[in-house]
Design an enzyme around this catalytic site. Structure first.
Site, mmCIF file in Angstrom:
data_model
loop_
_atom_site.group_PDB
_atom_site.id
_atom_site.type_symbol
_atom_site.label_atom_id
_atom_site.label_comp_id
_atom_site.label_asym_id
_atom_site.label_seq_id
_atom_site.Cartn_x
_atom_site.Cartn_y
_atom_site.Cartn_z
ATOM 1 N N ASP A 6 0.857 -1.196 0.000
ATOM 2 C CA ASP A 6 0.000 0.000 0.000
ATOM 3 C C ASP A 6 0.889 1.240 0.000
ATOM 4 O O ASP A 6 1.743 1.406 0.864
ATOM 5 C CB ASP A 6 -0.906 -0.010 1.238
ATOM 6 C CG ASP A 6 -2.076 0.941 1.109
ATOM 7 O OD1 ASP A 6 -1.871 2.088 0.635
ATOM 8 O OD2 ASP A 6 -3.202 0.564 1.485
ATOM 9 N N SER B 294 -7.077 3.871 -1.380
ATOM 10 C CA SER B 294 -6.848 2.420 -1.347
ATOM 11 C C SER B 294 -8.116 1.632 -1.648
ATOM 12 O O SER B 294 -8.047 0.530 -2.188
ATOM 13 C CB SER B 294 -6.323 2.005 0.030
ATOM 14 O OG SER B 294 -5.062 2.577 0.246
ATOM 15 N N THR C 239 -8.018 -2.049 1.841
ATOM 16 C CA THR C 239 -7.389 -2.962 0.869
ATOM 17 C C THR C 239 -7.900 -4.399 1.018
ATOM 18 O O THR C 239 -8.471 -4.938 0.061
ATOM 19 C CB THR C 239 -5.847 -2.898 0.968
ATOM 20 O OG1 THR C 239 -5.447 -1.529 0.978
ATOM 21 C CG2 THR C 239 -5.189 -3.629 -0.170
ATOM 22 N N GLU D 158 -1.079 -7.992 1.971
ATOM 23 C CA GLU D 158 -0.855 -6.548 1.923
ATOM 24 C C GLU D 158 0.204 -6.076 2.921
ATOM 25 O O GLU D 158 0.116 -6.367 4.120
ATOM 26 C CB GLU D 158 -2.156 -5.789 2.227
ATOM 27 C CG GLU D 158 -1.973 -4.279 2.049
ATOM 28 C CD GLU D 158 -3.023 -3.426 2.739
ATOM 29 O OE1 GLU D 158 -3.724 -3.915 3.637
ATOM 30 O OE2 GLU D 158 -3.123 -2.241 2.370
ATOM 31 N N ASP E 298 2.191 2.750 3.302
ATOM 32 C CA ASP E 298 1.318 3.905 3.093
ATOM 33 C C ASP E 298 1.306 4.832 4.303
ATOM 34 O O ASP E 298 1.342 6.059 4.160
ATOM 35 C CB ASP E 298 -0.096 3.387 2.816
ATOM 36 C CG ASP E 298 -1.134 4.481 2.705
ATOM 37 O OD1 ASP E 298 -1.049 5.276 1.750
ATOM 38 O OD2 ASP E 298 -2.034 4.542 3.572
ATOM 39 N N HIS F 33 2.190 8.794 4.617
ATOM 40 C CA HIS F 33 1.301 9.845 5.148
ATOM 41 C C HIS F 33 1.984 10.616 6.275
ATOM 42 O O HIS F 33 1.787 11.824 6.408
ATOM 43 C CB HIS F 33 0.001 9.228 5.682
ATOM 44 C CG HIS F 33 -0.969 8.822 4.614
ATOM 45 N ND1 HIS F 33 -1.597 9.725 3.791
ATOM 46 C CD2 HIS F 33 -1.425 7.600 4.235
ATOM 47 C CE1 HIS F 33 -2.403 9.087 2.946
ATOM 48 N NE2 HIS F 33 -2.310 7.788 3.191
ATOM 49 N N ASP G 258 -1.251 -0.114 -4.701
ATOM 50 C CA ASP G 258 -2.545 0.483 -5.055
ATOM 51 C C ASP G 258 -2.372 1.909 -5.572
ATOM 52 O O ASP G 258 -3.145 2.403 -6.370
ATOM 53 C CB ASP G 258 -3.506 0.433 -3.862
ATOM 54 C CG ASP G 258 -2.890 0.920 -2.565
ATOM 55 O OD1 ASP G 258 -1.689 1.287 -2.539
ATOM 56 O OD2 ASP G 258 -3.614 0.950 -1.559
ATOM 57 N N HIS G 259 -1.314 2.576 -5.090
ATOM 58 C CA HIS G 259 -0.986 3.955 -5.461
ATOM 59 C C HIS G 259 0.320 4.275 -4.737
ATOM 60 O O HIS G 259 0.778 3.490 -3.909
ATOM 61 C CB HIS G 259 -2.087 4.934 -5.009
ATOM 62 C CG HIS G 259 -2.407 4.788 -3.549
ATOM 63 N ND1 HIS G 259 -1.573 5.239 -2.536
ATOM 64 C CD2 HIS G 259 -3.441 4.174 -2.920
ATOM 65 C CE1 HIS G 259 -2.096 4.931 -1.374
ATOM 66 N NE2 HIS G 259 -3.221 4.270 -1.566
HETATM 67 MG MG MG Z 1 -4.257 -0.665 2.703
HETATM 68 ZN ZN ZN Z 2 -3.099 6.161 2.104
#
Ligand code: MG
Ligand code: ZN
Length: 364
Positions: A46, A87, A140, A254, A259, A263, A301-302
């Site tokens: 993620d 996500s 996710t 995952e 992620d 952040h 996912d990004h």
């Molecule tokens: Mg996730």
């Molecule tokens: Zn995020």
């Protein structure tokens, strides 16, 4: 809440037509592709862009498992209504093959449930599992077993698991099962539906039953807090369990917290989570090598944080990681594939195509 739940369950699932999928999957110009995998392991980092992957090489004291891949592609991640995805929309693209709005859990733009890969292949007797280092009801993993108009409806998402087709799951989120607003005891419901429920530590051996492993009230601890080998070990356990099924399996793993490091604009957080994910890829590749019938797909996912391995204050011999946003970015994410069917995953394509390629490979 109960009304909404029954409404969702009674809504007819939308099934993607097969006609558009072959084109989306790029099958037509890959005529040489013949061997199909029995099993697919999909690993999602993620928030993992190319700089996060690169950190796996620069900050690793052993060779990165990313260097084992021969087939590499790039994925366009936009959501239906936004250039920059979250996500939920992205995992829904992987799980169902449709573009939807940010926040959607396996529902389309009109909040109608769309059948997931887990639901479709379970009908053919394929075993399925999900593993996460976040809560198991986070966006996710949730997009692979639930249908909800909002990713924030965690109690409602958890209620899908006891009656879902999932055979193995591991992660955090215990509080959404046993400390619920509606008072339901989902751990009991899991047991009634054939699960062995484990809430203390990762079991050393597989069970004859389905396995529900919930090791934290909400998210699992970070690597810096001492999560240890949870992700690689849970993946090992899932592979041992699911590979007993003679009709094959699908496992989604995952690395959730890459992620969250993005952040937080916290480079150490990103890198420690990335290295844990890298080690987990090694477990999947080792299994696939021995097994010979398993496709391993690694993607994201990004990207999160606009993370860059910049020169440290102009020093070209030292990396000083920097971030450009506290949110996600629209940059394409890499995809890596190894095993039967891997060559389908080279190229530049939409996130939805990953679903169509996987479904093509699962069709007998
Ligand atoms: Mg996730
Ligand atoms: Zn995020």
């Amino acid at each position: 809440m109960k009304l909404r739940f029954s409404f969702i369950l009674s809504t007819v699932l939308i099934i993607n037509s097969a006609c558009s999928s072959a084109q989306d999957a790029g099958i037509s110009n890959k005529g040489t592709e013949s061997k199909k995998p029995k099993n697919i392991i999909l690993l999602i980092g993620d928030g993992m862009g190319l700089s996060q992957v690169s950190a796996s090489l620069f900050y690793n004291d052993k060779p990165s498992n990313f260097e084992q891949f021969q087939t590499i592609g790039l994925i366009k991640t936009s959501a239906s209504g936004d250039l920059i995805t979250d996500s939920a929309a992205s995992a829904t693209a992987y799980a169902t093959g449709i573009k939807t709005y940010n926040g959607a859990i396996a529902v389309n733009q009109d909040t109608i449930p769309v059948e997931t890969i887990v639901e479709r292949i379970s009908k053919k007797g394929v075993a399925t599992g999900v593993i996460s280092t976040s809560s198991i009801v986070h966006a996710t993993p949730a997009s692979f077993f639930a249908h909800m108009k909002s990713r924030r409806m965690y109690d409602e998402i958890a209620a899908f698991l006891p009656v879902s087709e999932i055979d193995f799951f591991a992660g955090g989120g215990l509080g959404f099962f046993n400390e619920r607003k509606d008072g339901r005891d989902l751990l009991q419901e899991l047991r009634q539906n054939g699960f062995e429920v484990v809430t203390t530590r990762l079991p050393g051996t597989v069970s004859e039953k389905k396995q529900a492993i919930l090791l934290a009230k909400d998210a699992m601890p970070t690597m810096e807090e001492g999560r240890g080998n949870f992700l690689p070990d849970a993946t090992k356990l899932a592979l041992e369990s699911l590979s007993k099924n003679e009709n094959g399996f699908f496992l989604m793993v995952e690395g959730s917290q890459i992620d969250w490091g993005g952040h937080a604009n916290d480079a150490n957080y990103v890198i420690t989570e990335q290295l844990d994910f890298d080690a987990t890829i090694g477990v999947a590749l080792d299994f696939a090598k021995l097994n010979g019938e398993t496709l391993v797909i690694v993607t994201a996912d990004h990207e999160t944080g606009g993370f860059t391995l910049a020169a440290d204050n102009g020093n070209y011999n030292k990396i000083g990681p920097v971030f450009s946003t506290q949110g996600h970015s629209a940059t394409m994410v890499p995809v890596f594939a190894n095993g039967p069917g891997a060559s389908l995953f080279g190229g530049v394509y939409e996130n939805t195509a990953v679903y169509h390629k996987m479904m093509k490979l699962f069709s007998k």
